[in-house]
Scaffold this active site. Structure first.
Site, mmCIF file in Angstrom:
data_model
loop_
_atom_site.group_PDB
_atom_site.id
_atom_site.type_symbol
_atom_site.label_atom_id
_atom_site.label_comp_id
_atom_site.label_asym_id
_atom_site.label_seq_id
_atom_site.Cartn_x
_atom_site.Cartn_y
_atom_site.Cartn_z
ATOM 1 N N GLY A 86 0.882 -1.224 0.073
ATOM 2 C CA GLY A 86 0.136 0.183 -0.182
ATOM 3 C C GLY A 86 0.757 1.267 0.042
ATOM 4 O O GLY A 86 0.478 2.477 -0.124
ATOM 5 N N ASP B 29 3.488 2.297 -1.994
ATOM 6 C CA ASP B 29 4.237 2.101 -3.234
ATOM 7 C C ASP B 29 5.643 2.244 -3.290
ATOM 8 O O ASP B 29 6.269 1.355 -3.810
ATOM 9 C CB ASP B 29 3.688 2.713 -4.643
ATOM 10 C CG ASP B 29 1.983 2.803 -4.372
ATOM 11 O OD1 ASP B 29 1.465 2.082 -3.461
ATOM 12 O OD2 ASP B 29 1.410 3.586 -5.307
ATOM 13 N N GLU C 45 -4.254 13.618 -0.848
ATOM 14 C CA GLU C 45 -3.533 12.573 -0.673
ATOM 15 C C GLU C 45 -2.608 12.398 0.356
ATOM 16 O O GLU C 45 -2.684 11.527 1.004
ATOM 17 C CB GLU C 45 -3.026 12.057 -2.064
ATOM 18 C CG GLU C 45 -2.418 10.749 -2.202
ATOM 19 C CD GLU C 45 -2.208 10.379 -3.559
ATOM 20 O OE1 GLU C 45 -1.682 11.387 -4.386
ATOM 21 O OE2 GLU C 45 -1.812 9.242 -3.773
HETATM 22 C C1 GLC Z 1 -1.605 5.061 -4.113
HETATM 23 C C2 GLC Z 1 -1.383 4.581 -2.894
HETATM 24 C C3 GLC Z 1 -1.996 3.267 -2.346
HETATM 25 C C4 GLC Z 1 -3.625 3.337 -2.608
HETATM 26 C C5 GLC Z 1 -3.724 4.103 -3.998
HETATM 27 C C6 GLC Z 1 -5.127 4.409 -4.454
HETATM 28 O O1 GLC Z 1 -1.006 3.923 -4.886
HETATM 29 O O2 GLC Z 1 -0.016 4.516 -2.559
HETATM 30 O O3 GLC Z 1 -1.993 3.105 -1.149
HETATM 31 O O4 GLC Z 1 -4.173 2.281 -2.532
HETATM 32 O O5 GLC Z 1 -2.871 5.208 -4.421
HETATM 33 O O6 GLC Z 1 -5.466 5.175 -3.642
#
Ligand code: GLC
Length: 408
Positions: A162, A164, A377
Site C-alpha cells: 500500500g 508503493d 492525498e
Molecule cells: C496510491 C497509494 C495506495 C492506494 C492508491 C489508491 O497508489 O500508495 O496505497 O491504494 O494510491 O488510492
C-alpha cells in the site's frame, strides 16, 4: 472544525467519488488521479461509510470481492470502467497480467471492515454473503504467501504494502535514498514482468524476485484474522474460528522472533529474515494489532514517536523518520509526507495501549490538516501543505477517529 461540518464534508466527497458499474457500487479514491476501485481503499471507504450509511458500506465490500481470483487472491485494483488520457497513465499501466484488474494484492483490511459493519446492525445475511470470499482470501495469504509455514506472510511487490515507493523497499529495488519517482516505478514494473513470466505463481517463483515480510501487512493481518474468527463464529463455523485465531497468534509470535530488535519490529526480506532497518511509520503499525508489550510501547513512544529528530513534526505523522536520508517533507508519495491511513492505524493503536494523549495529538493533526488543506492525498509534515491527488477519500477516516472506532 465541529463534527457536523466534518461529517458533511466527508459525505460530500464519498458521494462525489461514488460509481455504479453493471449494478456494482464502489467509491474511487480520487476522480482526477485514481478513477478505479482499490482494495484497501475500499475497506477504508466501508469503515467511513459505516458512520454514514450501512447499506452503502456493504455494497462497497460486496463489489470488491466480485474480482476474486480462483486461488482466493483479491486484486489491489479493479478497473470497472476504463478512463483514458495521459493523466491516467500511472494507473492504467498497473493492469499487470489480467484484463480489468491487477495481479497483486494489498493489505488485508477486509475482515476488519466487514466486522465493523456487522457490529452495527448484526446483519447475518451480509456476513453469509461475504464469508466464502473472506475465507478464501485469508487462506490464500496464509498458504500461498507463506509456503514454508513460517507464519509470516510475504509481499511480492512494494505496491502490495500500500506504500508503493516507501524507502523500506529501496535497497531491494537497488535504488539510492534519493531517486526519481519514475525510476522507482520502472523497478516495480520490472518485477511484474518477471512475475508475469512465472504465471504469478507466488509460492513457487514470485518469491525469487522480491520477497518481503512487511511489518504493517502482517500486523494488519493479525487484527483481521481476529475479526475473521469472530465472523466465522457468527456464520456457524467455530472450527474455522479457532483456526484463524490460532494463526493470528502464530503470526504475532513469528513477528517477535524474526522482526523484533532494539525495541522495534522491522520488515524483513528473503528466506532468512534479514531486517530492513529503515525507520518509517511501519514501526508503529504493530500497535494496531497489540503486538508490542505495554513496556515496549512506552519506550517506542518516548524514543521515536515523541522524538523531534524522528517523528514529532508540526503535523503528525510523517511516514518516514526525519533522520532517514530518504526523508523529504514534500517527497513523492510515501517518502515522508503524512497520510491519513497510517494516522488512523496509529491512532487506534495508541488507544489500544491507553496512550490517549498521543492519540489525541494525531487526531488533532488530522483535523488540522483537513482544515488547512482539505482532502488531499498526503501532506507536508512541517507546513501542512496539501500534496498529491485532490478530493482524496482517506480524510474521511477522521470520522472513525472522532467517533472513537465505534463498535470495535
Ligand atoms: C496510491 C497509494 C495506495 C492506494 C492508491 C489508491 O497508489 O500508495 O496505497 O491504494 O494510491 O488510492
Amino acid at each position: 472544525m465541529e463534527l457536523k461540518k466534518i461529517t458533511q464534508q466527508v459525505e460530500g466527497i464519498m458521494l462525489k467519488n461514488r460509481k455504479q458499474t453493471n449494478g456494482h457500487q464502489y467509491t474511487i479514491p480520487s476522480p482526477d488521479t485514481y478513477p478505479y476501485q482499490w482494495l484497501w481503499d475500499s475497506c477504508f471507504h466501508a469503515i467511513i461509510l459505516s458512520h454514514i450509511n450501512l447499506a452503502d458500506a456493504k455494497e462497497e465490500l460486496l463489489s470488491l470481492v466480485m474480482a476474486q481470483f480462483e486461488n482466493g487472491m483479491l486484486p489491489h485494483m479493479i478497473y470497472w470502467e476504463r478512463q483514458e488520457g495521459p493523466q491516467f497513465d500511472h494507473v492504467n499501466l498497473l493492469e499487470w497480467g489480467r484484463e480489468g484488474m491487477s495481479t497483486i494484492t494489498q493489505p488485508p483490511m477486509l475482515a476488519y471492515a466487514a466486522w465493523r459493519i456487522f457490529s452495527q446492525d448484526q446483519d447475518l445475511i451480509f456476513l453469509h454473503k461475504l464469508y466464502r470470499s473472506l475465507f478464501h482470501f485469508y487462506q490464500y495469504l496464509l498458504h500461498q504467501r507463506d509456503p514454508h509455514a513460517r507464519h509470516l506472510v510475504g509481499i511480492v511487490n512494494p505496491d502490495e504494502s500500500g506504500e508503493d515507493n516507501s524507502p523500506r523497499f529501496d535497497m531491494l529495488l537497488d535504488l539510492p535514498p534519493r531517486h526519481k519517482l519514475e525510476e522507482n516505478y520502472n523497478r516495480r514494473k520490472n518485477l511484474m514482468v518477471e512475475n508475469q513470466k512465472c504465471d504469478f505463481d507466488a509460492p513457487f517463483c514470485m518469491k525469487n524476485f522480491f520477497w518481503v515480510k512487511d511489518v504493517p501487512f502482517n500486523a494488519i493481518l493479525i487484527e483481521n484474522l481476529r475479526c475473521l474468527a469472530r465472523i466465522a463464529e457468527k456464520v456457524g463455523r467455530p472450527y474455522d474460528a479457532g483456526y484463524f485465531l490460532e494463526k493470528a497468534e502464530f503470526i504475532g509470535k513469528a513477528m517477535r522472533r524474526h522482526m523484533f530488535e532494539d525495541g522495534v519490529f522491522w520488515s524483513t526480506y528473503g528466506d532468512h529474515f534479514t531486517k530492513i532497518k529503515v525507520k518509517t511509520w511501519a514501526m508503529f503499525a504493530p500497535l494496531f494489532s497489540g503486538t508490542y508489550t505495554p513496556a515496549e510501547v512506552a519506550v517506542l513512544v518516548e524514543e521515536h514517536l515523541e522524538n523531534e529528530q524522528e517523528f514529532a513534526t508540526e503535523f503528525l505523522l510523517p511516514t518516514v523518520s526525519l533522520d532517514e536520508p530518504s526523508f523529504q517533507a514534500k517527497g513523492d508519495l510515501w517518502r515522508g509526507p503524512v497520510w491519513f491511513a497510517p494516522n488512523w492505524f496509529v491512532f487506534h493503536g495508541l488507544r489500544n495501549f491507553g496512550f490517549e494523549k498521543q492519540a489525541q495529538r494525531i487526531l488533532d493533526s488530522t483535523v488540522g490538516l483537513l482544515e488547512k488543506s482539505g482532502f488531499r492525498e498526503y501532506y507536508d509534515p512541517h507546513t501542512g501543505e496539501g500534496l498529491g491527488a485532490r478530493d482524496f477519500t482517506w480524510g474521511g477516516l477522521v470520522l472513525d477517529m472522532l467517533e472513537g472506532g465505534k463498535s470495535k
